[in-house]
Design an enzyme around this catalytic site. Structure first.
Site, PDB file in Angstrom:
ATOM      1  N   HIS A 123     -19.936  -0.249  51.627  1.00 15.04           N
ATOM      2  CA  HIS A 123     -19.708  -1.423  50.755  1.00 15.04           C
ATOM      3  C   HIS A 123     -18.359  -2.037  51.107  1.00 15.04           C
ATOM      4  O   HIS A 123     -17.312  -1.482  50.802  1.00 15.04           O
ATOM      5  CB  HIS A 123     -19.707  -1.001  49.280  1.00 15.04           C
ATOM      6  CG  HIS A 123     -19.604  -2.169  48.335  1.00 15.04           C
ATOM      7  ND1 HIS A 123     -20.486  -2.360  47.311  1.00 15.04           N
ATOM      8  CD2 HIS A 123     -18.733  -3.210  48.269  1.00 15.04           C
ATOM      9  CE1 HIS A 123     -20.166  -3.466  46.658  1.00 15.04           C
ATOM     10  NE2 HIS A 123     -19.090  -3.995  47.213  1.00 15.04           N
ATOM     11  N   HIS A 150     -16.033  -5.881  51.812  1.00 19.39           N
ATOM     12  CA  HIS A 150     -15.865  -7.341  51.872  1.00 19.39           C
ATOM     13  C   HIS A 150     -14.947  -7.655  53.049  1.00 19.39           C
ATOM     14  O   HIS A 150     -13.792  -7.225  53.073  1.00 19.39           O
ATOM     15  CB  HIS A 150     -15.227  -7.868  50.579  1.00 19.39           C
ATOM     16  CG  HIS A 150     -16.071  -7.610  49.372  1.00 19.39           C
ATOM     17  ND1 HIS A 150     -16.987  -8.516  48.889  1.00 19.39           N
ATOM     18  CD2 HIS A 150     -16.177  -6.517  48.568  1.00 19.39           C
ATOM     19  CE1 HIS A 150     -17.608  -7.997  47.832  1.00 19.39           C
ATOM     20  NE2 HIS A 150     -17.130  -6.784  47.617  1.00 19.39           N
ATOM     21  N   LYS A 190     -28.353  -7.840  48.255  1.00 18.54           N
ATOM     22  CA  LYS A 190     -27.338  -7.593  47.235  1.00 18.54           C
ATOM     23  C   LYS A 190     -27.640  -8.369  45.963  1.00 18.54           C
ATOM     24  O   LYS A 190     -27.810  -9.591  46.002  1.00 18.54           O
ATOM     25  CB  LYS A 190     -25.948  -7.998  47.770  1.00 18.54           C
ATOM     26  CG  LYS A 190     -24.802  -7.842  46.774  1.00 18.54           C
ATOM     27  CD  LYS A 190     -24.530  -6.395  46.421  1.00 18.54           C
ATOM     28  CE  LYS A 190     -23.584  -6.233  45.241  1.00 18.54           C
ATOM     29  NZ  LYS A 190     -22.194  -6.088  45.608  1.00 18.54           N
ATOM     30  N   HIS A 215     -24.668  -4.707  41.902  1.00 17.42           N
ATOM     31  CA  HIS A 215     -23.409  -4.759  41.137  1.00 17.42           C
ATOM     32  C   HIS A 215     -23.805  -4.502  39.687  1.00 17.42           C
ATOM     33  O   HIS A 215     -24.365  -5.377  39.029  1.00 17.42           O
ATOM     34  CB  HIS A 215     -22.717  -6.113  41.296  1.00 17.42           C
ATOM     35  CG  HIS A 215     -21.398  -6.162  40.571  1.00 17.42           C
ATOM     36  ND1 HIS A 215     -20.185  -6.175  41.218  1.00 17.42           N
ATOM     37  CD2 HIS A 215     -21.101  -6.135  39.244  1.00 17.42           C
ATOM     38  CE1 HIS A 215     -19.200  -6.171  40.326  1.00 17.42           C
ATOM     39  NE2 HIS A 215     -19.736  -6.157  39.116  1.00 17.42           N
ATOM     40  N   HIS A 271     -20.300   0.974  43.685  1.00 18.09           N
ATOM     41  CA  HIS A 271     -18.969   1.236  43.110  1.00 18.09           C
ATOM     42  C   HIS A 271     -19.038   1.695  41.660  1.00 18.09           C
ATOM     43  O   HIS A 271     -18.526   1.039  40.757  1.00 18.09           O
ATOM     44  CB  HIS A 271     -18.045   0.024  43.252  1.00 18.09           C
ATOM     45  CG  HIS A 271     -18.680  -1.328  42.963  1.00 18.09           C
ATOM     46  ND1 HIS A 271     -19.357  -1.603  41.816  1.00 18.09           N
ATOM     47  CD2 HIS A 271     -18.733  -2.465  43.705  1.00 18.09           C
ATOM     48  CE1 HIS A 271     -19.783  -2.845  41.846  1.00 18.09           C
ATOM     49  NE2 HIS A 271     -19.426  -3.387  42.988  1.00 18.09           N
ATOM     50  N   ASP A 281     -15.522  -0.831  48.856  1.00 20.19           N
ATOM     51  CA  ASP A 281     -15.397  -2.099  48.117  1.00 20.19           C
ATOM     52  C   ASP A 281     -14.034  -2.736  48.389  1.00 20.19           C
ATOM     53  O   ASP A 281     -13.489  -3.430  47.518  1.00 20.19           O
ATOM     54  CB  ASP A 281     -15.611  -1.919  46.610  1.00 20.19           C
ATOM     55  CG  ASP A 281     -15.892  -3.244  45.905  1.00 20.19           C
ATOM     56  OD1 ASP A 281     -16.239  -4.231  46.596  1.00 20.19           O
ATOM     57  OD2 ASP A 281     -15.741  -3.300  44.678  1.00 20.19           O
TER      58      ASP A 281
HETATM   59  O1  DOR Z   1     -13.176  -6.428  42.517  1.00 23.14           O
HETATM   60  C1  DOR Z   1     -14.103  -6.948  43.104  1.00 23.14           C
HETATM   61  N1  DOR Z   1     -13.895  -7.821  44.115  1.00 23.14           N
HETATM   62  N2  DOR Z   1     -15.332  -6.663  42.720  1.00 23.14           N
HETATM   63  C2  DOR Z   1     -16.393  -7.309  43.222  1.00 23.14           C
HETATM   64  O2  DOR Z   1     -17.494  -7.020  42.814  1.00 23.14           O
HETATM   65  C3  DOR Z   1     -16.220  -8.404  44.195  1.00 23.14           C
HETATM   66  C4  DOR Z   1     -14.973  -8.268  44.929  1.00 23.14           C
HETATM   67  C5  DOR Z   1     -14.571  -9.508  45.686  1.00 23.14           C
HETATM   68  O3  DOR Z   1     -15.406 -10.074  46.388  1.00 23.14           O
HETATM   69  O4  DOR Z   1     -13.402  -9.899  45.608  1.00 23.14           O
HETATM   70 ZN    ZN Z   2     -17.887  -5.430  46.273  1.00 19.62          ZN
END
Ligand code: DOR
Ligand code: ZN
Length: 348
Positions: free
Chosen positions: A16, A18, A102, A139, A177, A250
């Site tokens: 997971h 970003h 997702k 999520h 998460h 995450d």
């Molecule tokens: O804290 C987070 N940031 N939780 C999420 O689900 C998305 C992520 C983000 O893309 O910044």
């Molecule tokens: Zn995330």
């Protein structure tokens, strides 16, 4: 028993992540590629990644942003919307472009405005995803504003996740998460179609971290960190050897200016030292023998992929988390626990 000072495990994956895009992607990707062989890349760009063509183009931008010689495979995901096209998803999966889908409840977190407003709107698509064996990554927080933010995960289980699993008994679901003992208990009680990722930060901090000595925006993420008993339940789960729990950082970078703002963005940028943080947790729990399963074996098994053949070695030589990372264009991003000491170091 002698203290363990080194550990070699199969190379881990991050289930997971970003990575963002453009300058931010180029700045953050090398940290992940240093540690992980593969990562499930979140699709919450603006606009979100909802088509195979968009995912393929994004995958190419990630490949182009890799440092020379790096070996790293991004696994792409499709952002589920109310009007998602099942053929687009199933065909994109069959073509090897989408690894998973997702589900963001609309409004739950960063760039989730295009998410699902009502599960009834996607029942037909979920039927097809189940049939095709595509994992659904969830999520898990209710967006009901009347529900206390610290209870949103537990309420989501009752209102949405449990009914979802009942309606789609063959659907592979990753509860992403997880942050509560409620989630741990639910995952343990559910069948083998349900697994969960756990972040390093939710294993290391509780909600006090948000307010220690003042308001700490770099400890703010969603789902927000919970009370200490929940953190302890997560630690117990990951070292238990139960194959339903696996690594997902995450890591979610935001520009410093967007975090240190009147309305700061949710997201903790843990990528720079992620594997070292997890190793510390397993070491503190006296469970380094369970580290490889959590970091490198359970995830691939759930996704039906082979574990990585290469290995990594960590040594207890110490080190420190890097300070602010600069991004082209003058932006900076602050790592989780920036500048603080690490007990473990990734040496090879
Ligand atoms: O804290 C987070 N940031 N939780 C999420 O689900 C998305 C992520 C983000 O893309 O910044
Ligand atoms: Zn995330």
């Amino acid at each position: 028993m002698a203290e363990t000072t080194g550990i070699t495990i199969r190379r881990p994956d991050d289930w997971h992540l970003h990575l963002r895009d453009g300058d931010m992607l180029r700045a953050v990707l090398p940290f992940t590629a240093r540690q992980f062989a593969r990562a499930i890349v979140m699709p919450n760009l603006a606009p979100p990644v909802t088509t195979a063509a968009a995912a393929e183009a994004y995958r190419q931008r990630i490949a182009d942003a890799l440092p020379p010689g790096a070996s790293f495979t991004p696994l792409m995901t499709c952002y589920l919307t109310d009007d998602a096209d099942a053929d687009e998803i199933v065909d994109g999966h069959a073509a090897g472009i989408f690894t998973a889908v997702k589900l963001y409840p609309a409004g739950a977190t960063t760039n989730s405005a295009n998410g699902v407003t009502d599960m009834d709107n996607v029942l037909g698509v979920l039927e097809r995803i189940q049939e095709a064996g595509i994992p659904l990554l969830v999520h898990g927080e209710t967006t009901d504003p009347d529900v206390d933010i610290f209870h949103r995960e537990a309420v989501f289980i009752d209102r949405t996740l449990a009914p979802l699993l009942e309606r789609f008994p063959g659907l592979k679901v990753v509860f992403e998460h997880i942050t509560t003992s409620d989630a741990v208990d639910f995952v343990l009680a559910a069948g083998d179609t349900l697994a969960a990722t756990v972040t390093a930060h939710h294993l290391m901090i509780n909600r006090n971290a948000l307010f220690e000595g003042g308001l700490n925006p770099h400890m703010y993420c969603l789902p927000v960190a919970k009370r200490e008993p929940h953190r302890l339940a997560l630690r117990k789960a990951v070292v238990s050897g139960v194959a339903k729990f696996f690594l997902g950082t995450d890591s979610a970078p935001h520009a410093l200016s967007a975090k240190e703002a009147a309305c700061g963005c949710a997201g903790i940028f843990s990528a720079p030292s992620a594997v070292e943080h997890y190793a510390q947790v397993f070491d503190e729990e006296g469970a380094l023998d369970q580290f490889e399963a959590f970091a490198s074996l359970n995830g691939p098994m759930f996704y039906g992929l082979a574990a990585n053949d290469e290995t990594i070695t960590l040594k207890k030589t110490g080190g420190s988390v890097p300070g602010d990372v600069s991004v082209e264009g003058g932006v900076a991003v602050k790592p989780f626990l920036a500048g603080q000491p690490l007990t473990w170091a990734l040496v090879d």
